[in-house]
Design a protein around this motif. Sequence first.
Motif, short mmCIF file in Angstrom:
data_model
loop_
_atom_site.label_atom_id
_atom_site.label_comp_id
_atom_site.label_asym_id
_atom_site.label_seq_id
_atom_site.Cartn_x
_atom_site.Cartn_y
_atom_site.Cartn_z
N GLU A 48 0.84 -1.21 0.00
CA GLU A 48 0.00 0.00 0.00
C GLU A 48 0.87 1.26 0.00
O GLU A 48 0.52 2.26 -0.62
CB GLU A 48 -0.93 0.00 1.22
CG GLU A 48 -1.91 -1.16 1.26
CD GLU A 48 -1.34 -2.46 1.83
OE1 GLU A 48 -2.08 -3.44 1.84
OE2 GLU A 48 -0.16 -2.48 2.27
N ASP A 49 2.01 1.20 0.70
CA ASP A 49 2.94 2.33 0.70
C ASP A 49 3.73 2.39 -0.61
O ASP A 49 3.97 3.46 -1.15
CB ASP A 49 3.92 2.23 1.87
CG ASP A 49 3.25 2.40 3.22
OD1 ASP A 49 2.06 2.79 3.27
OD2 ASP A 49 3.92 2.15 4.24
N ALA A 50 4.13 1.22 -1.10
CA ALA A 50 4.89 1.17 -2.34
C ALA A 50 4.08 1.73 -3.50
O ALA A 50 4.63 2.36 -4.40
CB ALA A 50 5.32 -0.26 -2.65
N GLN A 51 2.79 1.55 -3.45
CA GLN A 51 1.91 2.07 -4.50
C GLN A 51 2.07 3.58 -4.63
O GLN A 51 2.03 4.13 -5.73
CB GLN A 51 0.46 1.72 -4.18
CG GLN A 51 -0.53 2.20 -5.21
CD GLN A 51 -1.95 1.82 -4.87
OE1 GLN A 51 -2.25 1.32 -3.80
NE2 GLN A 51 -2.85 2.05 -5.80
N GLN A 52 2.28 4.25 -3.51
CA GLN A 52 2.43 5.70 -3.52
C GLN A 52 3.88 6.15 -3.71
O GLN A 52 4.15 7.09 -4.44
CB GLN A 52 1.89 6.29 -2.20
CG GLN A 52 0.44 5.96 -1.93
CD GLN A 52 -0.49 6.48 -3.01
OE1 GLN A 52 -0.34 7.58 -3.48
NE2 GLN A 52 -1.43 5.65 -3.41
N GLU A 53 4.80 5.47 -3.04
CA GLU A 53 6.19 5.94 -2.98
C GLU A 53 7.11 5.35 -4.05
O GLU A 53 8.14 5.95 -4.35
CB GLU A 53 6.76 5.63 -1.60
CG GLU A 53 6.01 6.34 -0.48
CD GLU A 53 6.45 5.86 0.89
OE1 GLU A 53 7.65 5.57 1.05
OE2 GLU A 53 5.59 5.80 1.79
N PHE A 54 6.78 4.20 -4.56
CA PHE A 54 7.62 3.52 -5.55
C PHE A 54 6.72 3.05 -6.69
O PHE A 54 6.58 1.86 -6.95
CB PHE A 54 8.37 2.35 -4.90
CG PHE A 54 9.27 2.77 -3.79
CD1 PHE A 54 10.54 3.25 -4.05
CD2 PHE A 54 8.82 2.73 -2.47
CE1 PHE A 54 11.37 3.67 -3.01
CE2 PHE A 54 9.64 3.15 -1.43
CZ PHE A 54 10.91 3.62 -1.70
N ARG A 55 6.15 4.01 -7.35
CA ARG A 55 5.11 3.76 -8.35
C ARG A 55 5.57 2.80 -9.45
O ARG A 55 4.84 1.89 -9.83
CB ARG A 55 4.63 5.09 -8.94
CG ARG A 55 3.41 4.98 -9.77
CD ARG A 55 2.22 4.81 -8.88
NE ARG A 55 1.04 4.65 -9.70
CZ ARG A 55 -0.05 4.11 -9.26
NH1 ARG A 55 -0.13 3.71 -8.02
NH2 ARG A 55 -1.09 3.98 -10.03
N GLU A 56 6.77 2.99 -9.96
CA GLU A 56 7.26 2.16 -11.06
C GLU A 56 7.39 0.70 -10.62
O GLU A 56 6.97 -0.22 -11.33
CB GLU A 56 8.60 2.68 -11.56
CG GLU A 56 9.11 1.97 -12.80
CD GLU A 56 10.39 2.60 -13.33
OE1 GLU A 56 11.32 1.82 -13.61
OE2 GLU A 56 10.45 3.84 -13.47
N THR A 57 7.95 0.48 -9.44
CA THR A 57 8.08 -0.88 -8.93
C THR A 57 6.71 -1.48 -8.65
O THR A 57 6.44 -2.64 -8.96
CB THR A 57 8.94 -0.90 -7.65
OG1 THR A 57 10.23 -0.38 -7.97
CG2 THR A 57 9.07 -2.29 -7.08
N TYR A 58 5.81 -0.68 -8.10
CA TYR A 58 4.45 -1.15 -7.83
C TYR A 58 3.78 -1.58 -9.12
O TYR A 58 3.16 -2.64 -9.19
CB TYR A 58 3.63 -0.06 -7.13
CG TYR A 58 2.18 -0.41 -7.03
CD1 TYR A 58 1.73 -1.27 -6.02
CD2 TYR A 58 1.25 0.07 -7.95
CE1 TYR A 58 0.39 -1.62 -5.93
CE2 TYR A 58 -0.09 -0.27 -7.86
CZ TYR A 58 -0.51 -1.12 -6.86
OH TYR A 58 -1.83 -1.46 -6.78
#
Length: 140
Positions: free
Chosen positions: A91-101
């Motif tokens: 849920e955090d990666a979706q916001q902070e690491f968009r490309e990886t998400y």
Amino acid sequence: MQLILVRHAQPQRVQAESGHADPDLTALGVEQAGRVPAALAQHRIARVVSSPQLRARETARPTAEKLGLDIDILDGLAEYDRELPMYIPIEDAQQEFRETYERIKAGHLPEQIDGDAFIARVRDSVASIVAAADPADTVV
């Protein structure tokens, strides 16, 4: 045999002081894990297995306790990120690491992960679960 896959409940975000990050569940995660036994109540579960990671074991615990079963820990089920020093919930990666998400959402592992080795390890573990099960068993 029937194999039911349950994703771990919501874990904490952690940065390990040393070694590998192995987060416990958040309060919401504990609540989510507590709902799993009711969701599986219609099944005759013979075995509960888990990766060695704390978030997975804590998610499996309410189901195992309700059924009076031990949790069988299988190292081969560990997630690809188990050796990383930080854990970031998706849920955090979706916001902070968009490309990886987006890469994960599209069905690909992060570029720094040896995907072939990870997939082979998990497939071998699943094969061992199936081989050990009676045809009428349900394994979670």
